[in-house]
Design an enzyme around this catalytic site. Structure first.
Site, PDB file in Angstrom:
ATOM      1  N   TYR A 106       0.835  -1.199   0.000  1.00  0.00           N
ATOM      2  CA  TYR A 106       0.000   0.000   0.000  1.00  0.00           C
ATOM      3  C   TYR A 106       0.874   1.255   0.000  1.00  0.00           C
ATOM      4  O   TYR A 106       0.628   2.210  -0.759  1.00  0.00           O
ATOM      5  CB  TYR A 106      -0.924  -0.012   1.223  1.00  0.00           C
ATOM      6  CG  TYR A 106      -1.736   1.247   1.419  1.00  0.00           C
ATOM      7  CD1 TYR A 106      -2.768   1.570   0.549  1.00  0.00           C
ATOM      8  CD2 TYR A 106      -1.469   2.112   2.469  1.00  0.00           C
ATOM      9  CE1 TYR A 106      -3.518   2.723   0.727  1.00  0.00           C
ATOM     10  CE2 TYR A 106      -2.209   3.266   2.660  1.00  0.00           C
ATOM     11  CZ  TYR A 106      -3.229   3.569   1.780  1.00  0.00           C
ATOM     12  OH  TYR A 106      -3.960   4.723   1.958  1.00  0.00           O
ATOM     13  N   TYR A 107       1.922   1.232   0.795  1.00  0.00           N
ATOM     14  CA  TYR A 107       2.838   2.374   0.833  1.00  0.00           C
ATOM     15  C   TYR A 107       3.530   2.594  -0.510  1.00  0.00           C
ATOM     16  O   TYR A 107       3.753   3.735  -0.936  1.00  0.00           O
ATOM     17  CB  TYR A 107       3.875   2.207   1.950  1.00  0.00           C
ATOM     18  CG  TYR A 107       3.452   2.901   3.217  1.00  0.00           C
ATOM     19  CD1 TYR A 107       3.536   4.287   3.320  1.00  0.00           C
ATOM     20  CD2 TYR A 107       2.943   2.195   4.295  1.00  0.00           C
ATOM     21  CE1 TYR A 107       3.127   4.934   4.475  1.00  0.00           C
ATOM     22  CE2 TYR A 107       2.528   2.834   5.452  1.00  0.00           C
ATOM     23  CZ  TYR A 107       2.624   4.216   5.534  1.00  0.00           C
ATOM     24  OH  TYR A 107       2.208   4.869   6.663  1.00  0.00           O
TER      25      TYR A 107
END
Lengths: 215, 215
Positions: A129-130
């Site tokens: 996600y990052y």
């Protein structure tokens, strides 16, 4: 300002739509996925448009047509599969940037993630996600849009305090979603926030004052 | 040239390492994941270094130290999970670009995917993989590296023919991995390929001639 909120049915999105709808200075258009969500919003007197981040840039540009700003607050939050993370949080986000250009909208506010700019501070549990947020932010910075990138800390559902701490790197902490939404509105009203990216957590400076002092 | 091959144990990587090892003009350093792979390569007289695309930029820069070029041919090919796609094909790739800068290496060749630059031509089945490749390519173009981006069509294990077709958009077709490796070597030898990106399939033009004619 006429503001398109992408991800209007999300938790920050709902706060933001409400704030913009109540404001005298702004008009809000909520972009949501389903016809049913459009109907619900319209029943509450809020302009809404159906839009799909897995669709085409042209479709999103059409949904954005006539707006002065786009706020991107859609996303999986790291809890859907990484395939959707790639398609929504990264490619979907970049499509809205391309749509902004197509619809001649220059102002763009991105709700990113705390420390998304620093690889070494990415949580192991939601690293993919990052990665998606990091590159969406990079693409935004390299676009010609008048961007602001907001990287909130741990999101809570507590009531907002109206007081925040902002900066390139602030100490990891939490922030109520309501205060994130308020900060977005403050950024729309403060052109000094253009071309700025910042971490955002709860603090002791009133929001409008804090965003003015960004450098 | 002293060439670091990232993904040296992959199917294209193996061809490439072999070609570079045999060449008089180049020296190859194979970057692989495990110590065992390093040993195997060294037993065949090939310089090898352990490197992990999920590690730090500094570690990769150290592995690349002293090289004149990096070839990125690592990757999942779309068959691992999308989480690894984000971590390897996108963030891992960008780490090697950052490592190139850190190690003062200007030449960089990316093995991308057919039509990765055109969203509308992405295969539905491996769309997340295409998203990762697309943005890795974008980051490379926006870097200051002397890049070449090669977007091969459907990869086969047939023997190479030495003849290809290249272009911004060519008709979808296949190409032996051996010919992809040969094209990489030809690009290393032809500075006209710097700042070029192209689709690559089997064709009827000798490789060295085809890459000279890029525009």
């Amino acid at each position: 300002m006429n503001v398109l909120v992408v991800g209007a049915n999300g938790q920050i999105g709902k706060h933001l739509v409400h704030l913009l709808h109540q404001s005298n200075e702004h008009h809000v258009r909520a972009m949501v996925r389903s016809e049913e969500q459009v109907k619900q919003l319209e029943e509450n007197g809020i302009e809404a448009v159906q839009g799909n981040l897995e669709g085409t840039v042209d479709e999103i540009a059409k949904a954005a047509n006539g707006c002065d700003a786009i706020v991107f607050t859609a996303g999986s939050g790291g809890h859907t599969g990484a395939d959707k993370t790639l398609l929504i949080d990264l490619d979907g986000a970049v499509k809205t940037m391309e749509a902004a250009k197509k619809a001649q909208i220059s102002r763009y506010i991105m709700v990113s993630a705390f420390q998304a700019h620093n690889r070494e501070n990415w949580s192991e549990a939601i690293k993919p996600y990052y990665v998606a947020k990091h590159y969406a932010d990079k693409m935004l910075v390299q676009s010609n849009l008048d961007y602001t990138i907001i990287r909130p800390g741990g999101l809570t559902n507590e009531s907002g305090t109206g007081k925040i701490a902002v900066g390139e790197n602030v100490q990891r902490s939490t922030i109520p979603r309501e205060d994130v939404a308020r900060t977005i509105v403050a950024c729309l009203q403060e052109n000094k926030t253009i071309k700025h990216s910042f971490d955002l957590v709860s603090g002791d400076v009133p929001i409008s004052e804090a965003v003015k002092k960004l450098n």
